[in-house]
Design a protein around this motif. Structure first.
Motif, PDB file in Angstrom:
ATOM      1  N   GLY B  60       0.429 -17.093   0.582  1.00 23.06           N
ATOM      2  CA  GLY B  60      -0.323 -16.071  -0.145  1.00 23.06           C
ATOM      3  C   GLY B  60       0.369 -14.718  -0.083  1.00 23.06           C
ATOM      4  O   GLY B  60       0.455 -14.004  -1.082  1.00 23.06           O
ATOM      5  N   ALA B  61       0.902 -14.382   1.100  1.00 24.57           N
ATOM      6  CA  ALA B  61       1.519 -13.068   1.276  1.00 24.57           C
ATOM      7  C   ALA B  61       2.810 -12.954   0.469  1.00 24.57           C
ATOM      8  O   ALA B  61       3.032 -11.952  -0.211  1.00 24.57           O
ATOM      9  CB  ALA B  61       1.807 -12.824   2.757  1.00 24.57           C
ATOM     10  N   LEU B 123      -4.736  -8.883  -1.489  1.00 22.56           N
ATOM     11  CA  LEU B 123      -3.432  -8.442  -0.998  1.00 22.56           C
ATOM     12  C   LEU B 123      -2.557  -7.945  -2.148  1.00 22.56           C
ATOM     13  O   LEU B 123      -1.847  -6.945  -2.011  1.00 22.56           O
ATOM     14  CB  LEU B 123      -2.751  -9.600  -0.257  1.00 22.56           C
ATOM     15  CG  LEU B 123      -1.555  -9.229   0.599  1.00 22.56           C
ATOM     16  CD1 LEU B 123      -1.923  -8.176   1.616  1.00 22.56           C
ATOM     17  CD2 LEU B 123      -1.001 -10.457   1.308  1.00 22.56           C
ATOM     18  N   THR B 124      -2.634  -8.626  -3.287  1.00 15.56           N
ATOM     19  CA  THR B 124      -1.857  -8.193  -4.458  1.00 15.56           C
ATOM     20  C   THR B 124      -2.218  -6.761  -4.832  1.00 15.56           C
ATOM     21  O   THR B 124      -1.341  -5.935  -5.102  1.00 15.56           O
ATOM     22  CB  THR B 124      -2.128  -9.124  -5.659  1.00 15.56           C
ATOM     23  OG1 THR B 124      -1.773 -10.451  -5.294  1.00 15.56           O
ATOM     24  CG2 THR B 124      -1.305  -8.700  -6.876  1.00 15.56           C
ATOM     25  N   GLY B 130       0.456   0.136  -2.914  1.00 15.02           N
ATOM     26  CA  GLY B 130       1.546   0.552  -2.036  1.00 15.02           C
ATOM     27  C   GLY B 130       2.796   0.895  -2.826  1.00 15.02           C
ATOM     28  O   GLY B 130       3.421   1.936  -2.611  1.00 15.02           O
ATOM     29  N   VAL B 131       3.147   0.015  -3.761  1.00  9.30           N
ATOM     30  CA  VAL B 131       4.361   0.226  -4.549  1.00  9.30           C
ATOM     31  C   VAL B 131       4.224   1.478  -5.406  1.00  9.30           C
ATOM     32  O   VAL B 131       5.173   2.231  -5.603  1.00  9.30           O
ATOM     33  CB  VAL B 131       4.638  -1.008  -5.438  1.00  9.30           C
ATOM     34  CG1 VAL B 131       5.708  -0.713  -6.473  1.00  9.30           C
ATOM     35  CG2 VAL B 131       5.047  -2.193  -4.580  1.00  9.30           C
ATOM     36  N   ARG B 132       3.012   1.736  -5.886  1.00  6.99           N
ATOM     37  CA  ARG B 132       2.809   2.899  -6.744  1.00  6.99           C
ATOM     38  C   ARG B 132       2.652   4.178  -5.940  1.00  6.99           C
ATOM     39  O   ARG B 132       2.698   5.264  -6.514  1.00  6.99           O
ATOM     40  CB  ARG B 132       1.595   2.682  -7.641  1.00  6.99           C
ATOM     41  CG  ARG B 132       1.799   1.537  -8.617  1.00  6.99           C
ATOM     42  CD  ARG B 132       0.642   1.392  -9.557  1.00  6.99           C
ATOM     43  NE  ARG B 132       0.551   2.535 -10.455  1.00  6.99           N
ATOM     44  CZ  ARG B 132       1.283   2.674 -11.545  1.00  6.99           C
ATOM     45  NH1 ARG B 132       2.154   1.762 -11.871  1.00  6.99           N
ATOM     46  NH2 ARG B 132       1.139   3.715 -12.312  1.00  6.99           N
ATOM     47  N   ALA B 133       2.417   4.049  -4.642  1.00  7.76           N
ATOM     48  CA  ALA B 133       2.142   5.238  -3.830  1.00  7.76           C
ATOM     49  C   ALA B 133       3.394   5.806  -3.187  1.00  7.76           C
ATOM     50  O   ALA B 133       3.309   6.574  -2.253  1.00  7.76           O
ATOM     51  CB  ALA B 133       1.116   4.914  -2.749  1.00  7.76           C
ATOM     52  N   VAL B 165       0.589  -2.693   2.770  1.00  2.23           N
ATOM     53  CA  VAL B 165       0.706  -4.139   2.931  1.00  2.23           C
ATOM     54  C   VAL B 165       0.175  -4.549   4.300  1.00  2.23           C
ATOM     55  O   VAL B 165      -0.524  -5.553   4.433  1.00  2.23           O
ATOM     56  CB  VAL B 165       2.170  -4.597   2.755  1.00  2.23           C
ATOM     57  CG1 VAL B 165       2.292  -6.093   2.940  1.00  2.23           C
ATOM     58  CG2 VAL B 165       2.687  -4.210   1.379  1.00  2.23           C
ATOM     59  N   ALA B 166       0.484  -3.719   5.319  1.00  2.00           N
ATOM     60  CA  ALA B 166       0.041  -4.053   6.674  1.00  2.00           C
ATOM     61  C   ALA B 166      -1.480  -4.072   6.762  1.00  2.00           C
ATOM     62  O   ALA B 166      -2.063  -4.987   7.347  1.00  2.00           O
ATOM     63  CB  ALA B 166       0.613  -3.049   7.671  1.00  2.00           C
TER      64      ALA B 166
END
Lengths: 279, 250, 278
Positions: B60-61, B123-124, B130-133, B165-166
């Motif tokens: 899943g991760a 999680l997605t 996260g990627v956008r931040a 993510v963490a």
């Protein structure tokens, strides 16, 4: 010494005019009729920069000063290729900027955000070297060399946030010099450190630009700092920013924090510059 | 404190405050615990639960990080897919359990699929955020330093997204374990959950072993949580939140 | 200021707020295309499906209509929702109250916290058979299960949120001569609210899961039983309708929660937005 000679060679201060002669020959950076407007066509439309032109010769140290909110940072982002101007153009080594060029580097004010906290000091400096494709051994040698150049000893294995503010900004300078750029842009690089460190870093940048033969354009709101560092100063008006004048600074090099700053000439230039900025 | 709870339990049991038919005394549970802990039967069940959890969370991760990163890069893809992801996130995983059971049967695959599905959506979203931040200053620096492609991803994007993510992973680990136990208890896949159900159905004599299995499930939960705390501390030692922890600890 | 700028402002002011809201809606409505496309794809791909497990979507929809729109299947959901509502309310209120009490009694909370965290990490489903064995298969058991599982996220988040108050804020309260109760009500509690809401949201998810699981393990009514029953009769299409209904229940409950959260945490969300922009 090389610097002092070159300053002497250049023509004396031209009168204040909005359109300085953009000498194409040998110019590292030339800016032509640069305009930046945000939110075009919306109610919040806002013009940050209005038709600015000037150029920077190879080996020069140019400071950009202006009242706060004068769009200095916007201008610097345009010069670096991070921001595409609404109109006009920026030429770097004769070529029009459409992305950040290889031979250009930037040091930002906020070192705590510009250094990658997840990488060690050496890891941070290694990033541009990896991009340039340097081999492992070469990379290590270069890292040690630039760390020495910015007056940092054995801190490569530490993380940036374990160092003091002044040391962190030294690391940021080291990282920007590592791949030996032709032009270094600096956005208020010493605004977040204490006064003593500030003097040290100013002298540091004067020294390394000779060592690395790099042209420097530095944005600041501190007119003393601009006078101390520059060959020429680009003075901007308040928003929307226009070019008020370009001032030549014929102060002798090498400069010294004590003697240069206390000289009579420095005082005169200071008064002149202060008038230009506050008017 | 834990010892106190055990003593309290024993006293309540002896004085009859807790009925002996539903709550065996702490002593009985202790004996059963020692007995079971020496048998491979218990450890096989622990292994099965743990394996299902680990594979499900892992799959899943990896998928969530891959999909989340791709979606986070494009505004168009992000805006289009986010309503679907947000909707599927709110659909309780338990809703698809019956479907998964009839399709895959009481197998390890069923358990892994359920766990992976259960953690994937939330999680997605965390990965996309996260990627956008990425800090704008960091993004500018990445451009100045000419980072692109895989190098940009590993040097800047992933570390920047790592705190998000963490957080997502910590929640995913706990949810994943619950889902693994549910898959065993309801879906009949082998593991601690199935053993709990079997002991309950075996009647009062097997009650102590039921409590041992419950205890064991809790211990696996602690192990899993501790594992993620350690991983987080190691991977994010550079992050502000962890730095502060260290200062307080020192 | 340029003339274009003035003009642009005028044009803006002429459109009414309701019109603006509509424009905003229309602008974000396109985002639904992918969602709709997926459903269309599902519809056509499954059109001639002969797989037992994946019946055509058209068939699922017609069964859905028969059972849930004109049929009496919705009544089975009612008991589930009642258990959920009681269980979730008790967990939410109980979690906050106990969290606040533990915060007021720091010694007790340090002593109890290892035990609390143990119960928190213990997958709540594990104790379900035990609870069922003790309490039987009635409504009390289901509510108990929901509370036992769903109280922890709220409780622990409340405790953490209240503990993480900025000492400067506490000093400010003292300087302003605020009473203990007033300090809690107007300083500590609002400060902890974002985290409490996060806990309540977590509890919501857990409560929904436990509502269904309790019915799957031991029940003769409710949405969980509906799905399980259909599955055991191998009425896969009926089961699909149950899965869809359960999915919708989950979504609607979450959306209601998000709407409430937006109102309760308005100040927090707005202050965060300001921080981001600066």
């Amino acid at each position: 010494m090389v610097q002092a000679q070159r300053v002497g060679d250049r023509p004396v201060a031209t009168e204040a005019n909005n359109r300085e002669d953009t000498g194409e020959q040998g110019a590292v950076l030339s800016v032509r009729d640069l305009r930046q407007v945000y939110n075009v066509g919306k109610a919040s439309e806002f013009e940050a920069i209005h038709d600015i032109s000037f150029s920077v010769q190879k080996g020069e140290f140019v400071c950009i000063v202006g009242p706060s909110g004068a769009g200095k940072t916007t201008l610097l982002r345009c010069l670096s290729g991070l921001l595409r101007p609404t109109a006009g153009e920026v030429l770097f080594e004769g070529r029009r900027l459409d992305k950040v060029p290889d031979r250009l580097s930037v040091v930002f004010q906020d070192y705590s955000r510009s250094l990658f906290p997840w990488l060690t000091v050496a890891g941070n400096i290694a990033v541009p070297l990896k991009v340039a494709g340097l081999k492992d051994a070469e990379r290590k040698a270069r890292i040690n060399e630039v760390l020495r150049a910015v007056g940092l000893g054995d801190v490569g294995r530490q993380y940036p946030w374990q160092l003091s503010g002044g040391m962190q900004q030294r690391v940021a300078i080291a990282r920007s010099l590592a791949h030996q750029p032709d032009l270094l842009l600096m956005d208020e690089p010493f605004a977040s450190v204490d006064a003593q460190t500030r003097f040290d870093l100013e002298d540091l940048i004067l020294r390394v630009r000779v060592e690395y033969d790099v042209t420097v354009v530095l944005v600041t709101h501190d007119i003393d700092e601009a006078l101390y560092l520059s060959d020429r100063i680009v003075v901007l008006s308040s928003s929307p920013s226009r070019l008020r004048t370009v001032l030549d600074i014929p102060l002798e090099r090498p400069r010294n924090q004590l003697t240069t700053r206390s000289s009579e000439q420095f005082g005169k230039l200071r008064t002149e510059l202060l008038k230009l900025v506050t008017e | 404190m834990l010892a106190g709870a055990v003593v309290l339990w024993e006293l309540a049991s002896l004085t009859g405050l807790l009925s002996r038919t539903s709550f065996p005394s702490a002593w009985e549970i202790g004996i059963k615990f020692v007995e079971l802990i020496q048998s491979s039967y218990l450890w096989i069940a622990v292994g099965q639960t743990f394996a299902g959890w680990a594979m499900g969370v892992g799959a899943g991760a990896v998928l969530a990080i891959a999909v989340g990163t791709l979606l986070g890069r494009s505004r168009f893809a992000y805006a289009s897919v986010i309503p679907v992801v947000e909707f599927l996130k709110t659909v309780p995983t338990i809703a698809i359990l019956p479907l998964v059971i009839v399709v895959l049967g009481p197998t390890m695959q069923m358990k892994v699929f359920l766990v992976a599905w259960g953690i994937f959506w939330a999680l997605t979203i965390q990965v996309i955020y996260g990627v956008r931040a990425v800090d704008p200053v960091v993004r500018d620096n990445a451009r100045i330093l000419q980072l692109s492609g895989w190098r940009l991803f590993t040097t800047v994007t992933l570390p920047s997204a790592a705190p998000y993510v963490a957080t997502g992973m910590r929640v995913a680990a706990a949810v994943g374990l619950i889902l693994a136990v549910i898959a065993e208890m309801i879906g009949g896949s082998a593991g601690l959950g199935l053993n709990i159900l079997v002991s309950v159905n075996a009647g009062p004599t097997e009650l102590p072993s039921m409590y041992v299995y419950i205890l064991m499930t809790g211990l696996v939960g602690i192990a899993v949580t501790a594992l993620f705390t350690v991983i987080e501390r190691r991977m994010l030692h550079w992050h502000e939140s962890q730095r502060n922890l260290r200062e307080v600890g020192a | 200021m340029t003339t274009e700028k003035v003009f642009a402002k005028d044009k803006r002011q002429r459109s009414s707020p309701s019109r603006l809201a509509f424009v905003r809606f229309a602008k974000s409505a396109w985002r639904a295309w992918f969602f709709l496309a997926l459903i269309v794809v599902w519809w056509f791909v499954s059109l001639n499906s002969t797989s037992t497990f994946f019946p055509p979507l058209s068939k699922i929809m017609s069964t859905f209509y028969d059972l849930w729109i004109v049929g009496n299947a919705p009544s089975t959901v009612l008991s589930s929702l009642i258990h959920f509502a009681i269980g979730y309310t008790i967990s939410g209120v109980g979690g906050i109250v106990i969290g606040v009490l533990l915060w007021r009694l720091p010694r007790t909370s340090t002593a109890v916290s290892p035990l609390l965290y143990f119960i928190y990490v213990l997958p709540a489903v594990a104790i379900l058979p035990a609870v069922a064995a003790i309490m039987g298969y009635g409504s009390e058991m289901k509510v108990t299960i929901i509370v036992l599982a769903a109280i922890w996220p709220t409780l622990l988040n409340t405790l953490d949120g209240m503990r993480s108050i900025d000492p400067v804020r506490m000093d400010t309260a003292k300087v302003l001569h605020m009473s203990g109760f007033r300090t809690v009500r107007s300083v500590v509690f609002p400060n902890a609210l974002p985290q409490i809401m996060a806990g309540l949201r977590n509890s919501l998810q857990v409560a929904i899961i436990m509502m269904v699981v309790s019915e799957l393990i031991a029940s003769t009514s409710g949405i969980g039983f509906f799905i399980l029953d259909a599955q055991q009769r191998f009425a896969i299409t009926e089961m699909w309708t149950g899965v869809i209904v359960l999915g919708l229940i989950g979504s609607v409950l979450t959306l209601i929660f998000v709407a409430i959260e937006r109102v309760v945490l308005r100040w927090y969300i707005q202050s965060r937005a300001v921080e981001k922009n600066s």
